[in-house]
Design a protein around this motif. Structure first.
Motif, PDB file in Angstrom:
ATOM      1  N   GLU A  87       0.955  -1.596  -0.113  1.00 17.47           N
ATOM      2  CA  GLU A  87      -0.156  -0.439  -0.223  1.00 17.47           C
ATOM      3  C   GLU A  87       0.635   1.142  -0.076  1.00 17.47           C
ATOM      4  N   GLY A  88       2.247   1.739  -0.215  1.00 17.98           N
ATOM      5  CA  GLY A  88       3.002   2.189   0.457  1.00 17.98           C
ATOM      6  C   GLY A  88       2.150   3.189   1.415  1.00 17.98           C
ATOM      7  N   ILE A  89       2.170   2.516   2.622  1.00 20.96           N
ATOM      8  CA  ILE A  89       2.205   3.100   4.040  1.00 20.96           C
ATOM      9  C   ILE A  89       2.692   3.038   4.645  1.00 20.96           C
ATOM     10  N   THR A  90       2.655   3.178   6.813  1.00 20.99           N
ATOM     11  CA  THR A  90       2.847   3.206   7.535  1.00 20.99           C
ATOM     12  C   THR A  90       2.532   2.360   8.400  1.00 20.99           C
ATOM     13  N   MET A  91       3.013   1.910   8.915  1.00 22.33           N
ATOM     14  CA  MET A  91       1.411   0.991  10.104  1.00 22.33           C
ATOM     15  C   MET A  91       2.072   1.274  11.666  1.00 22.33           C
ATOM     16  N   THR A  92       1.254   1.397  12.210  1.00 18.83           N
ATOM     17  CA  THR A  92       1.091   1.637  14.003  1.00 18.83           C
ATOM     18  C   THR A  92       0.667   0.276  13.949  1.00 18.83           C
ATOM     19  N   THR A  93       1.493  -0.630  15.028  1.00 17.36           N
ATOM     20  CA  THR A  93       0.795  -1.951  15.460  1.00 17.36           C
ATOM     21  C   THR A  93       1.075  -2.139  17.024  1.00 17.36           C
ATOM     22  N   VAL A  94      -0.655  -1.827  17.602  1.00 20.98           N
ATOM     23  CA  VAL A  94       0.239  -2.514  19.238  1.00 20.98           C
ATOM     24  C   VAL A  94       0.022  -3.881  19.341  1.00 20.98           C
ATOM     25  N   PHE A  95       0.718  -5.070  19.770  1.00 23.91           N
ATOM     26  CA  PHE A  95      -0.115  -6.252  20.454  1.00 23.91           C
ATOM     27  C   PHE A  95      -0.291  -5.651  21.950  1.00 23.91           C
ATOM     28  N   ASN A  96      -0.905  -6.540  22.662  1.00 25.29           N
ATOM     29  CA  ASN A  96      -0.893  -6.706  23.687  1.00 25.29           C
ATOM     30  C   ASN A  96      -2.721  -7.483  24.633  1.00 25.29           C
ATOM     31  N   GLY A  97      -2.601  -7.521  26.050  1.00 28.80           N
ATOM     32  CA  GLY A  97      -3.654  -8.067  26.198  1.00 28.80           C
ATOM     33  C   GLY A  97      -4.808  -6.688  26.021  1.00 28.80           C
ATOM     34  N   CYS A  98      -6.552  -7.699  25.744  1.00 27.47           N
ATOM     35  CA  CYS A  98      -7.433  -7.422  24.963  1.00 27.47           C
ATOM     36  C   CYS A  98      -7.524  -5.997  26.343  1.00 27.47           C
ATOM     37  N   GLY A  99      -7.813  -6.177  27.605  1.00 29.26           N
ATOM     38  CA  GLY A  99      -7.846  -5.749  28.401  1.00 29.26           C
ATOM     39  C   GLY A  99      -7.104  -4.301  28.184  1.00 29.26           C
ATOM     40  N   ILE A 100      -6.166  -4.650  27.762  1.00 24.27           N
ATOM     41  CA  ILE A 100      -5.155  -3.402  28.260  1.00 24.27           C
ATOM     42  C   ILE A 100      -5.351  -2.593  26.905  1.00 24.27           C
TER      43      ILE A 100
ATOM     44  N   ASN B 185      -3.677 -12.566  33.427  1.00 26.29           N
ATOM     45  CA  ASN B 185      -3.877 -11.323  34.764  1.00 26.29           C
ATOM     46  C   ASN B 185      -5.830 -11.405  33.586  1.00 26.29           C
ATOM     47  N   ALA B 186      -6.926 -11.371  34.331  1.00 28.01           N
ATOM     48  CA  ALA B 186      -8.479 -11.227  33.912  1.00 28.01           C
ATOM     49  C   ALA B 186      -8.336  -9.873  33.707  1.00 28.01           C
ATOM     50  N   GLU B 187      -8.246  -8.907  33.631  1.00 29.59           N
ATOM     51  CA  GLU B 187      -7.976  -7.412  33.479  1.00 29.59           C
ATOM     52  C   GLU B 187      -7.590  -7.280  32.783  1.00 29.59           C
ATOM     53  N   GLN B 188      -6.867  -7.746  32.534  1.00 27.13           N
ATOM     54  CA  GLN B 188      -5.647  -7.607  31.465  1.00 27.13           C
ATOM     55  C   GLN B 188      -5.972  -8.368  29.620  1.00 27.13           C
ATOM     56  N   SER B 189      -6.157  -9.323  29.926  1.00 27.55           N
ATOM     57  CA  SER B 189      -5.757 -10.276  29.307  1.00 27.55           C
ATOM     58  C   SER B 189      -6.931 -10.817  28.641  1.00 27.55           C
ATOM     59  N   THR B 190      -7.549 -11.075  26.912  1.00 26.77           N
ATOM     60  CA  THR B 190      -8.790 -12.317  27.169  1.00 26.77           C
ATOM     61  C   THR B 190      -8.809 -13.273  27.829  1.00 26.77           C
ATOM     62  N   ILE B 191      -7.995 -14.269  27.940  1.00 26.31           N
ATOM     63  CA  ILE B 191      -7.116 -15.691  27.661  1.00 26.31           C
ATOM     64  C   ILE B 191      -7.302 -15.700  29.054  1.00 26.31           C
ATOM     65  N   GLY B 192      -6.959 -14.117  30.239  1.00 20.54           N
ATOM     66  CA  GLY B 192      -6.997 -14.455  31.760  1.00 20.54           C
ATOM     67  C   GLY B 192      -8.280 -14.074  32.340  1.00 20.54           C
ATOM     68  N   PHE B 193      -9.366 -13.597  31.280  1.00 21.88           N
ATOM     69  CA  PHE B 193     -10.822 -13.759  31.515  1.00 21.88           C
ATOM     70  C   PHE B 193     -11.435 -14.726  31.165  1.00 21.88           C
ATOM     71  N   LEU B 194     -11.020 -15.117  30.220  1.00 23.20           N
ATOM     72  CA  LEU B 194     -11.411 -16.964  29.881  1.00 23.20           C
ATOM     73  C   LEU B 194     -11.752 -17.988  30.785  1.00 23.20           C
ATOM     74  N   THR B 195     -10.140 -17.684  31.049  1.00 23.97           N
ATOM     75  CA  THR B 195     -10.040 -18.177  32.208  1.00 23.97           C
ATOM     76  C   THR B 195     -10.132 -18.374  33.159  1.00 23.97           C
ATOM     77  N   ARG B 196      -9.983 -17.221  34.257  1.00 23.28           N
ATOM     78  CA  ARG B 196     -11.343 -16.925  35.371  1.00 23.28           C
ATOM     79  C   ARG B 196     -12.752 -17.816  34.807  1.00 23.28           C
ATOM     80  N   SER B 197     -13.347 -17.363  33.760  1.00 20.23           N
ATOM     81  CA  SER B 197     -14.734 -17.198  33.797  1.00 20.23           C
ATOM     82  C   SER B 197     -14.903 -18.756  34.021  1.00 20.23           C
ATOM     83  N   ILE B 198     -14.216 -19.592  32.729  1.00 24.15           N
ATOM     84  CA  ILE B 198     -14.234 -20.732  33.012  1.00 24.15           C
ATOM     85  C   ILE B 198     -14.324 -21.663  34.877  1.00 24.15           C
TER      86      ILE B 198
END
Length: 507
Positions: free
Chosen positions: A286-299, A374-387
């Motif tokens: 595309e000829g662009i720049t891309m700013t990417t943030v990878f992190n837990g979904c809660g964050i 961590n349940a507050e910071q990440s999807t898998i943490g939240f799912l694990t706590r719920s399970i």
């Protein structure tokens, strides 16, 4: 429930978020070659001149009937952009596999054109069939307008074609004949009317039909980044869009203009394995720049909430979550999502399973060192706590939780060093290291995380976000190679319609 997760995180957590700018290779300075339907010649010429003035890139234009141009492209396989006058010509180009990315430019309607004031009082098909009326038609084998009208009129087309005074390969040629008085009527695109100072006479058979003129990057273009840049210029409301509007066309709004846009993407950490290289490829093309943030979904969700609204220039244009449960908190900005992939949640244990762990209940055994996210910071943490909570295991297993981190990658690294006996992670986190790890399955009804991809509703780069989605869909194999199950062919869903299972609704 989930709303409690959307808290203002401490400054140190936000500082830990990594912003990565993906910069494409520098574009070559070269000419662009554009094959364009004759009916939109006038605005395209003006837009091309403006583009050359703004960017220094020369645009060479070749005009003709859409069918004629497509025949040339099929043989020559050279050029950068094809601008089709109607959906049918674009579909033909796709069948021939000569086009890739598409940009809708304008909406056009077929109309019956007559001289100013309609001096011959032409008022419909019956009048057109009269021997006294000289009619001009576009050749359906060469021009989009001819093919569209032939399909709409059916048997009436045959009668009109048999008595037509002229039949020419482009819509502009028959409009010129009418403006010079050589014929009494012609069927043209509505956008042609103001260009040749004509009037429209009633022809109900055409009234409700619309077509889109579309620019498509040619699959054999040697400079796709420059071709895409010009296509973005064509559709930008303040650039090409303004010129189309000025010349009487109904422009289709595109993304705002920027020579090198910055697309901001928030992505759950689990997706990184599949998309990091794909994002670089997309940014380069595309000829662009891309700013990417990878992190837990809660964050990620908390970060979006702290920005208050999407007017913040750092608010993401695209959000690719680790599970649908982290879409409702930001549904206002991302009202629609595509379920792209699915990842299995497992218990990771060392090779040979030395502790004999077979169920989640085994994680509660005294003395085990268990890793949870961590349940507050990440999807898998939240799912694990719920399970665990749904199985009345949360308190007993949490007592053994020697580590609670934002993403599953951290847990896998701790297991490699021998710091943990077991960890609840995504299966893909350990799928490429079977020499050291085994995966213990969870209950089937609670072991899946589904990753939704969403484009922000008011993003300045909505179309680019949807092109990224299309690009990811074209690369299904990359996701499956990373261990994801593919779901990307499903229709989009409304974020407001996402229904979470009961075990995820616990407070």
């Amino acid at each position: 429930m989930l709303k409690k997760l959307i808290i203002v995180l401490c400054l140190s957590a936000l500082v830990a978020v990594a912003w990565v700018a993906l910069k494409p290779a520098k574009a070559r300075s070269a000419q662009l070659t554009v094959f364009c339907a004759a009916g939109i010649k006038k605005p395209i010429e003006e837009i091309a001149a403006a583009y050359q003035k703004d960017t220094g890139v020369e645009v060479r234009l070749q005009f003709g009937g859409s069918g004629t141009l497509l025949s040339q492209l099929k043989i020559a396989k050279q050029g950068d952009l094809f601008i089709a006058a109607d959906d049918g010509a674009l579909a033909d180009a796709k069948k021939l596999e000569v086009t890739r990315e598409e940009f809708s430019l304008v909406v056009q309607k077929p109309v019956l054109a007559v001289a100013k004031g309609n001096p011959r009082h032409i008022d419909g098909l019956a009048a057109l069939k009269s021997p006294e009326i000289k009619l001009a038609l576009a050749n359906p084998e060469a021009a989009s307008i001819g093919r569209v009208v032939k399909k709409l009129l059916g048997a009436d087309w045959d009668a009109l074609a048999a008595k037509a005074a002229v039949m020419k390969p482009t819509v502009t040629e028959i409009a010129a004949d009418l403006s010079l008085g050589a014929v009494d009527a012609a069927i043209v695109w509505d956008s042609i009317i103001p260009q040749f100072k004509l009037d429209v006479a009633p022809l109900p058979e055409l009234d409700k039909h619309e077509e889109r003129a579309t620019a498509a990057v040619l699959s054999f273009s040697q400079q796709p980044a420059e071709a895409l840049r010009f296509a973005r210029y064509l559709t930008a409301p303040e650039k090409g869009g303004a010129i189309f509007q000025k010349q009487g066309f109904k422009a289709v709004p595109g993304d705002k203009w920027a020579a090198r846009p910055d697309l901001i993407i928030y992505s759950g950490g689990v997706n990184r394995l599949a998309i990091e290289k794909l994002l670089q490829q997309f940014a380069t093309r595309e000829g662009i720049t891309m700013t990417t943030v990878f992190n837990g979904c809660g964050i990620l969700c908390a970060s979006m909430k702290t920005m208050e609204d999407s007017s913040n220039p750092k608010f993401p244009d695209v959000y690719y979550a680790c599970d649908v449960c982290f879409v409702p908190p930001v549904a206002e900005q991302f009202p629609e999502a595509v379920l792209l992939t699915e990842a299995e949640i497992v218990i990771a244990v060392p090779k040979g399973n030395p502790q004999g762990i077979h169920t989640l209940a085994d994680l509660a055994r005294p003395g085990l060192r268990v890793g949870l996210c961590n349940a507050e910071q990440s999807t898998i943490g939240f799912l694990t706590r719920s399970i665990l909570k749904s199985m009345n295991l949360l308190e007993s297993v949490s007592k053994n939780a020697s580590s609670q981190v934002p993403t599953a990658d951290f847990l896998v690294n701790q297991m490699r060093t021998g710091s943990l006996d077991a960890a609840v992670v995504y299966g893909i986190n350990i799928s490429n290291d079977k020499e050291h790890f085994e995966a213990i399955p969870l209950p089937a009804d609670k072991s899946k995380a589904v990753q939704p991809f969403a484009v922000r509703k008011d993003s300045s780069y909505q179309q680019m976000g949807h092109r990224l989605l299309a690009f990811l869909r074209e690369n299904r194999a990359s996701f499956e190679a990373a261990g994801f199950a593919w779901k990307g062919e499903t229709a989009p869903i409304k974020s407001a319609d996402i229904v979470l299972p009961e075990w995820l609704k616990q407070k």
